[in-house]
Design an enzyme around this catalytic site. Structure first.
Site, PDB file in Angstrom:
ATOM      1  N   ASP A   1      -3.701   5.467   6.662  1.00 60.72           N
ATOM      2  CA  ASP A   1      -4.233   6.653   7.328  1.00 60.72           C
ATOM      3  C   ASP A   1      -5.041   6.170   8.540  1.00 60.72           C
ATOM      4  O   ASP A   1      -4.460   5.828   9.559  1.00 60.72           O
ATOM      5  CB  ASP A   1      -5.090   7.412   6.294  1.00 60.72           C
ATOM      6  CG  ASP A   1      -5.489   8.792   6.753  1.00 60.72           C
ATOM      7  OD1 ASP A   1      -4.617   9.681   6.776  1.00 60.72           O
ATOM      8  OD2 ASP A   1      -6.667   8.993   7.087  1.00 60.72           O
TER       9      ASP A   1
ATOM     10  N   GLU B   1       0.839  -1.207   0.000  1.00 60.23           N
ATOM     11  CA  GLU B   1       0.000   0.000   0.000  1.00 60.23           C
ATOM     12  C   GLU B   1       0.869   1.251   0.000  1.00 60.23           C
ATOM     13  O   GLU B   1       2.009   1.226   0.472  1.00 60.23           O
ATOM     14  CB  GLU B   1      -0.873   0.015   1.268  1.00 60.23           C
ATOM     15  CG  GLU B   1      -2.358  -0.105   1.030  1.00 60.23           C
ATOM     16  CD  GLU B   1      -3.019   0.997   0.238  1.00 60.23           C
ATOM     17  OE1 GLU B   1      -2.359   1.643  -0.626  1.00 60.23           O
ATOM     18  OE2 GLU B   1      -4.206   1.232   0.451  1.00 60.23           O
ATOM     19  N   ASP B   2       0.313   2.341  -0.499  1.00 58.94           N
ATOM     20  CA  ASP B   2       1.048   3.608  -0.467  1.00 58.94           C
ATOM     21  C   ASP B   2       1.067   4.201   0.936  1.00 58.94           C
ATOM     22  O   ASP B   2       2.110   4.600   1.447  1.00 58.94           O
ATOM     23  CB  ASP B   2       0.458   4.610  -1.482  1.00 58.94           C
ATOM     24  CG  ASP B   2      -1.063   4.768  -1.358  1.00 58.94           C
ATOM     25  OD1 ASP B   2      -1.699   4.077  -0.541  1.00 58.94           O
ATOM     26  OD2 ASP B   2      -1.626   5.586  -2.114  1.00 58.94           O
TER      27      ASP B   2
ATOM     28  N   PHE C   1      -1.941  15.902   4.989  1.00 55.21           N
ATOM     29  CA  PHE C   1      -2.173  15.343   3.660  1.00 55.21           C
ATOM     30  C   PHE C   1      -0.908  15.433   2.799  1.00 55.21           C
ATOM     31  O   PHE C   1      -0.245  16.469   2.763  1.00 55.21           O
ATOM     32  CB  PHE C   1      -3.328  16.072   2.979  1.00 55.21           C
ATOM     33  CG  PHE C   1      -3.881  15.308   1.822  1.00 55.21           C
ATOM     34  CD1 PHE C   1      -4.741  14.240   2.024  1.00 55.21           C
ATOM     35  CD2 PHE C   1      -3.514  15.624   0.530  1.00 55.21           C
ATOM     36  CE1 PHE C   1      -5.227  13.502   0.956  1.00 55.21           C
ATOM     37  CE2 PHE C   1      -4.003  14.904  -0.550  1.00 55.21           C
ATOM     38  CZ  PHE C   1      -4.861  13.848  -0.331  1.00 55.21           C
TER      39      PHE C   1
ATOM     40  N   ARG D   1       0.161  12.378  -8.756  1.00 53.30           N
ATOM     41  CA  ARG D   1       0.769  11.044  -8.655  1.00 53.30           C
ATOM     42  C   ARG D   1       2.149  11.001  -9.303  1.00 53.30           C
ATOM     43  O   ARG D   1       2.996  10.190  -8.944  1.00 53.30           O
ATOM     44  CB  ARG D   1      -0.119   9.990  -9.332  1.00 53.30           C
ATOM     45  CG  ARG D   1      -1.460   9.778  -8.665  1.00 53.30           C
ATOM     46  CD  ARG D   1      -2.111   8.503  -9.193  1.00 53.30           C
ATOM     47  NE  ARG D   1      -3.535   8.424  -8.908  1.00 53.30           N
ATOM     48  CZ  ARG D   1      -4.049   7.982  -7.764  1.00 53.30           C
ATOM     49  NH1 ARG D   1      -3.262   7.609  -6.789  1.00 53.30           N
ATOM     50  NH2 ARG D   1      -5.357   7.931  -7.592  1.00 53.30           N
TER      51      ARG D   1
HETATM   52  P1  IMP Z   1      -7.413   4.615   5.273  1.00 51.86           P
HETATM   53  O1  IMP Z   1      -8.410   3.576   4.891  1.00 51.86           O
HETATM   54  O2  IMP Z   1      -8.010   5.704   6.114  1.00 51.86           O
HETATM   55  O3  IMP Z   1      -6.157   4.049   5.914  1.00 51.86           O
HETATM   56  O4  IMP Z   1      -7.027   5.365   3.949  1.00 51.86           O
HETATM   57  C1  IMP Z   1      -6.123   4.833   3.089  1.00 51.86           C
HETATM   58  C2  IMP Z   1      -6.273   5.414   1.703  1.00 51.86           C
HETATM   59  O5  IMP Z   1      -6.634   6.806   1.717  1.00 51.86           O
HETATM   60  C3  IMP Z   1      -4.914   5.339   1.042  1.00 51.86           C
HETATM   61  O6  IMP Z   1      -4.778   4.148   0.333  1.00 51.86           O
HETATM   62  C4  IMP Z   1      -4.914   6.552   0.150  1.00 51.86           C
HETATM   63  O7  IMP Z   1      -5.466   6.227  -1.091  1.00 51.86           O
HETATM   64  C5  IMP Z   1      -5.813   7.553   0.850  1.00 51.86           C
HETATM   65  N1  IMP Z   1      -5.015   8.533   1.632  1.00 51.86           N
HETATM   66  C6  IMP Z   1      -4.915   8.610   2.980  1.00 51.86           C
HETATM   67  N2  IMP Z   1      -4.108   9.615   3.362  1.00 51.86           N
HETATM   68  C7  IMP Z   1      -3.693  10.208   2.216  1.00 51.86           C
HETATM   69  C8  IMP Z   1      -2.815  11.328   1.945  1.00 51.86           C
HETATM   70  O8  IMP Z   1      -2.238  11.994   2.828  1.00 51.86           O
HETATM   71  N3  IMP Z   1      -2.612  11.613   0.633  1.00 51.86           N
HETATM   72  C9  IMP Z   1      -3.195  10.911  -0.381  1.00 51.86           C
HETATM   73  N4  IMP Z   1      -4.020   9.868  -0.180  1.00 51.86           N
HETATM   74  C10 IMP Z   1      -4.258   9.511   1.114  1.00 51.86           C
HETATM   75 MG    MG Z   2      -4.474   3.807  -1.747  1.00 52.68          MG
END
Ligand code: IMP
Ligand code: MG
Length: 186
Positions: free
Chosen positions: A112, A108-109, A161, A174
């Site tokens: 969050d 995963e990138d 962010f 991206r």
């Molecule tokens: P989570 O389910 O809240 O952990 O969110 C994960 C997804 O939200 C990641 O795979 C990203 O696609 C997106 N995301 C969360 N934080 C960021 C950020 O700071 N920049 C860009 N995308 C984010």
């Molecule tokens: Mg993602």
């Protein structure tokens, strides 16, 4: 040839400043790839990269990982449901038979809240992999709401962010070779 790191970039109406430059990212990604190669020697893992955000990270990671392996890509779709549970999700692009008995590394990138991966890791269990590890380039510890394995984490970052190196803001950013953090206006 990657263009030189800019100090500030724009995505839509927002301004971002450099947080991790390309050499810093490369150094960390190579170390992660080498660690995974060492840990998975002789096991032929399957890298399961989560699109779209992880496409650049996983491309660099697997090239730094000198071990016999396979690669696969998935998308996670979320819909605003009408039920009280909220989001309904599904996995797109996964041939479920391929994971049975395999050592899977989810790539995963960014983590969050951890909601997406918590759901995904749970979902993967039904395909009966031999093991599942999690590899994320970025983790926002202060935003984390779900319990997740943290096998390979590139950088722990503040709860702000970020864009670049695969991560987007409403579809833009991206392609930035570095990772940029949102500049909060005073
Ligand atoms: P989570 O389910 O809240 O952990 O969110 C994960 C997804 O939200 C990641 O795979 C990203 O696609 C997106 N995301 C969360 N934080 C960021 C950020 O700071 N920049 C860009 N995308 C984010
Ligand atoms: Mg993602």
């Amino acid at each position: 040839m990657i263009s030189p790191t800019k100090n500030r970039v724009q995505a839509h109406e927002l301004t971002f400043e450099c947080f991790l430059d390309a050499p810093q990212i490369q150094e960390r990604v190579v170390a992660m790839g080498q660690q995974i190669a060492q840990d998975y020697r002789g096991r032929k893992p399957v890298f399961l990269s989560v699109l779209n955000g992880a496409f650049i990270f996983s491309a660099d990671l697997i090239r730094a990982c000198d071990v016999a392996c396979e690669t696969s890509f998935i998308r996670v779709a979320s819909y605003e449901g009408t039920s009280s549970t909220g989001a309904v999700k599904s996995i797109l692009g996964l041939d479920m038979t391929t994971l049975q008995g395999r050592d899977v590394i989810v790539v995963e990138d960014i983590i969050d809240s951890g909601r997406t991966l918590h759901w995904l890791l749970n979902e993967l269990k039904q395909y009966q992999p031999a093991s599942v590890a999690l590899c994320a380039l970025l983790l926002k510890p202060d935003a984390l709401e779900f319990d997740l394995p943290q096998d390979y984490i590139g950088f722990e970052i503040p709860n702000k962010f970020v864009v670049g190196y695969g991560l987007d803001y409403n579809g833009e950013g991206r392609n930035f070779p570095a990772i940029y953090q949102l500049v909060e206006e005073e």
